[in-house]
Design a protein around this motif. Structure first.
Motif, PDB file in Angstrom:
ATOM      1  N   ILE A  43       0.847  -1.191   0.000  1.00 28.43           N
ATOM      2  CA  ILE A  43       0.000   0.000   0.000  1.00 28.43           C
ATOM      3  C   ILE A  43       0.885   1.244   0.000  1.00 28.43           C
ATOM      4  O   ILE A  43       1.859   1.325   0.752  1.00 28.43           O
ATOM      5  CB  ILE A  43      -0.936   0.006   1.237  1.00 28.43           C
ATOM      6  CG1 ILE A  43      -1.871  -1.201   1.184  1.00 28.43           C
ATOM      7  CG2 ILE A  43      -1.730   1.304   1.314  1.00 28.43           C
ATOM      8  CD1 ILE A  43      -2.672  -1.396   2.457  1.00 28.43           C
ATOM      9  N   ALA A  44       0.537   2.216  -0.812  1.00 26.97           N
ATOM     10  CA  ALA A  44       1.296   3.464  -0.880  1.00 26.97           C
ATOM     11  C   ALA A  44       1.238   4.193   0.460  1.00 26.97           C
ATOM     12  O   ALA A  44       0.227   4.135   1.169  1.00 26.97           O
ATOM     13  CB  ALA A  44       0.733   4.357  -1.984  1.00 26.97           C
ATOM     14  N   ASP A  45       2.324   4.869   0.797  1.00 19.56           N
ATOM     15  CA  ASP A  45       2.417   5.602   2.057  1.00 19.56           C
ATOM     16  C   ASP A  45       1.294   6.612   2.244  1.00 19.56           C
ATOM     17  O   ASP A  45       0.859   6.866   3.359  1.00 19.56           O
ATOM     18  CB  ASP A  45       3.757   6.337   2.164  1.00 19.56           C
ATOM     19  CG  ASP A  45       4.912   5.398   2.451  1.00 19.56           C
ATOM     20  OD1 ASP A  45       4.681   4.322   3.040  1.00 19.56           O
ATOM     21  OD2 ASP A  45       6.047   5.740   2.078  1.00 19.56           O
ATOM     22  N   ASP A  46       0.826   7.202   1.159  1.00 19.05           N
ATOM     23  CA  ASP A  46      -0.196   8.242   1.276  1.00 19.05           C
ATOM     24  C   ASP A  46      -1.626   7.716   1.128  1.00 19.05           C
ATOM     25  O   ASP A  46      -2.569   8.487   1.069  1.00 19.05           O
ATOM     26  CB  ASP A  46       0.072   9.347   0.252  1.00 19.05           C
ATOM     27  CG  ASP A  46       0.000   8.854  -1.182  1.00 19.05           C
ATOM     28  OD1 ASP A  46      -0.046   7.621  -1.402  1.00 19.05           O
ATOM     29  OD2 ASP A  46       0.004   9.711  -2.085  1.00 19.05           O
ATOM     30  N   HIS A  47      -1.798   6.406   1.085  1.00 21.11           N
ATOM     31  CA  HIS A  47      -3.140   5.820   0.960  1.00 21.11           C
ATOM     32  C   HIS A  47      -3.659   5.475   2.359  1.00 21.11           C
ATOM     33  O   HIS A  47      -3.677   4.312   2.768  1.00 21.11           O
ATOM     34  CB  HIS A  47      -3.103   4.587   0.050  1.00 21.11           C
ATOM     35  CG  HIS A  47      -4.460   4.101  -0.323  1.00 21.11           C
ATOM     36  ND1 HIS A  47      -5.123   3.128   0.372  1.00 21.11           N
ATOM     37  CD2 HIS A  47      -5.292   4.486  -1.320  1.00 21.11           C
ATOM     38  CE1 HIS A  47      -6.303   2.911  -0.175  1.00 21.11           C
ATOM     39  NE2 HIS A  47      -6.426   3.724  -1.205  1.00 21.11           N
ATOM     40  N   HIS A  48      -4.054   6.512   3.061  1.00 21.22           N
ATOM     41  CA  HIS A  48      -4.456   6.385   4.463  1.00 21.22           C
ATOM     42  C   HIS A  48      -5.549   5.335   4.652  1.00 21.22           C
ATOM     43  O   HIS A  48      -5.445   4.463   5.516  1.00 21.22           O
ATOM     44  CB  HIS A  48      -4.918   7.737   5.013  1.00 21.22           C
ATOM     45  CG  HIS A  48      -5.322   7.683   6.438  1.00 21.22           C
ATOM     46  ND1 HIS A  48      -6.631   7.521   6.828  1.00 21.22           N
ATOM     47  CD2 HIS A  48      -4.578   7.736   7.572  1.00 21.22           C
ATOM     48  CE1 HIS A  48      -6.685   7.479   8.148  1.00 21.22           C
ATOM     49  NE2 HIS A  48      -5.462   7.613   8.623  1.00 21.22           N
ATOM     50  N   GLN A  49      -6.614   5.403   3.869  1.00 28.84           N
ATOM     51  CA  GLN A  49      -7.738   4.486   4.036  1.00 28.84           C
ATOM     52  C   GLN A  49      -7.308   3.037   3.832  1.00 28.84           C
ATOM     53  O   GLN A  49      -7.721   2.150   4.569  1.00 28.84           O
ATOM     54  CB  GLN A  49      -8.883   4.841   3.085  1.00 28.84           C
ATOM     55  CG  GLN A  49     -10.146   4.048   3.336  1.00 28.84           C
ATOM     56  CD  GLN A  49     -10.712   4.264   4.738  1.00 28.84           C
ATOM     57  OE1 GLN A  49     -10.651   5.369   5.288  1.00 28.84           O
ATOM     58  NE2 GLN A  49     -11.252   3.224   5.336  1.00 28.84           N
ATOM     59  N   GLY A  50      -6.445   2.784   2.860  1.00 28.45           N
ATOM     60  CA  GLY A  50      -5.967   1.429   2.625  1.00 28.45           C
ATOM     61  C   GLY A  50      -5.170   0.895   3.801  1.00 28.45           C
ATOM     62  O   GLY A  50      -5.325  -0.269   4.200  1.00 28.45           O
ATOM     63  N   VAL A  51      -4.324   1.741   4.381  1.00 27.21           N
ATOM     64  CA  VAL A  51      -3.531   1.329   5.544  1.00 27.21           C
ATOM     65  C   VAL A  51      -4.440   1.054   6.733  1.00 27.21           C
ATOM     66  O   VAL A  51      -4.279   0.051   7.438  1.00 27.21           O
ATOM     67  CB  VAL A  51      -2.466   2.398   5.892  1.00 27.21           C
ATOM     68  CG1 VAL A  51      -1.772   2.068   7.196  1.00 27.21           C
ATOM     69  CG2 VAL A  51      -1.453   2.523   4.762  1.00 27.21           C
ATOM     70  N   VAL A  52      -5.426   1.921   6.952  1.00 27.96           N
ATOM     71  CA  VAL A  52      -6.356   1.734   8.070  1.00 27.96           C
ATOM     72  C   VAL A  52      -7.153   0.445   7.888  1.00 27.96           C
ATOM     73  O   VAL A  52      -7.348  -0.316   8.845  1.00 27.96           O
ATOM     74  CB  VAL A  52      -7.291   2.953   8.215  1.00 27.96           C
ATOM     75  CG1 VAL A  52      -8.421   2.677   9.187  1.00 27.96           C
ATOM     76  CG2 VAL A  52      -6.485   4.169   8.666  1.00 27.96           C
ATOM     77  N   GLU A  53      -7.591   0.168   6.678  1.00 26.08           N
ATOM     78  CA  GLU A  53      -8.381  -1.042   6.423  1.00 26.08           C
ATOM     79  C   GLU A  53      -7.565  -2.312   6.671  1.00 26.08           C
ATOM     80  O   GLU A  53      -8.064  -3.252   7.291  1.00 26.08           O
ATOM     81  CB  GLU A  53      -8.934  -1.022   4.998  1.00 26.08           C
ATOM     82  CG  GLU A  53     -10.065  -0.038   4.837  1.00 26.08           C
ATOM     83  CD  GLU A  53     -10.529   0.122   3.400  1.00 26.08           C
ATOM     84  OE1 GLU A  53     -10.037  -0.603   2.501  1.00 26.08           O
ATOM     85  OE2 GLU A  53     -11.382   1.003   3.166  1.00 26.08           O
ATOM     86  N   ILE A  54      -6.327  -2.354   6.201  1.00 29.22           N
ATOM     87  CA  ILE A  54      -5.518  -3.557   6.428  1.00 29.22           C
ATOM     88  C   ILE A  54      -5.160  -3.677   7.898  1.00 29.22           C
ATOM     89  O   ILE A  54      -5.133  -4.780   8.451  1.00 29.22           O
ATOM     90  CB  ILE A  54      -4.269  -3.617   5.503  1.00 29.22           C
ATOM     91  CG1 ILE A  54      -3.617  -5.006   5.538  1.00 29.22           C
ATOM     92  CG2 ILE A  54      -3.245  -2.584   5.883  1.00 29.22           C
ATOM     93  CD1 ILE A  54      -4.387  -6.091   4.882  1.00 29.22           C
TER      94      ILE A  54
END
Length: 109
Positions: free
Chosen positions: A39-50
Motif C-alpha cells: 500500500i502506498a504511504d499516502d493511501h491512508h484508508q488502505g492502511v487503516v483497512e488492512i
C-alpha cells in the motif's frame, strides 16, 4: 501465556485443530504483511483497512504488539505520516510469524 494457549481454548485442546488454526493465522499474517507493504504511504484508508483486518487476527492469538500497532494506525489521521506506524506493524508481524512457526514446530507432526 504462550501463543498456543488462546488457540487451545478455541479448539478445546484438539491438537489437529490447533495446528490448522496456527497454520491459517500464519498464512494470513504473511499475506497481510505483504499487503501492508504494497500500500502506498499516502493511501491512508488502505492502511487503516488492512490494520483493522490484521487487528482481528492478532486478537485471536493475543499478539499484543501487533494489535497495539494496528490500533495506532486505526487512530491515525489522513495527514499523519504513516511510515513509522507501518514499520512498527511490519516488525510486529515478522515477530509474530516467527512465534507462529516456532509454535508449529513445537507441535510436531
Amino acid at each position: 501465556m504462550n501463543i498456543i494457549d488462546p488457540l487451545n481454548v478455541l479448539t478445546g485442546g484438539n491438537s489437529a485443530l490447533t495446528r490448522r488454526l496456527l497454520e491459517e493465522v500464519l498464512r494470513s499474517c504473511t499475506e497481510d504483511s505483504q499487503r501492508l507493504l504494497a500500500i502506498a504511504d499516502d493511501h491512508h484508508q488502505g492502511v487503516v483497512e488492512i490494520a483493522h483486518k490484521i487487528n482481528g487476527a492478532a486478537r485471536i492469538v493475543q499478539a499484543h504488539a501487533v494489535y497495539e500497532a494496528c490500533l495506532a494506525l486505526e487512530a491515525s489521521h489522513p495527514w499523519d505520516d504513516l511510515r513509522p506506524g507501518r514499520e512498527a506493524l511490519h516488525l510486529a508481524l515478522l515477530e509474530l510469524q516467527t512465534q507462529l512457526r516456532l509454535a508449529l514446530a513445537g507441535l510436531g507432526e
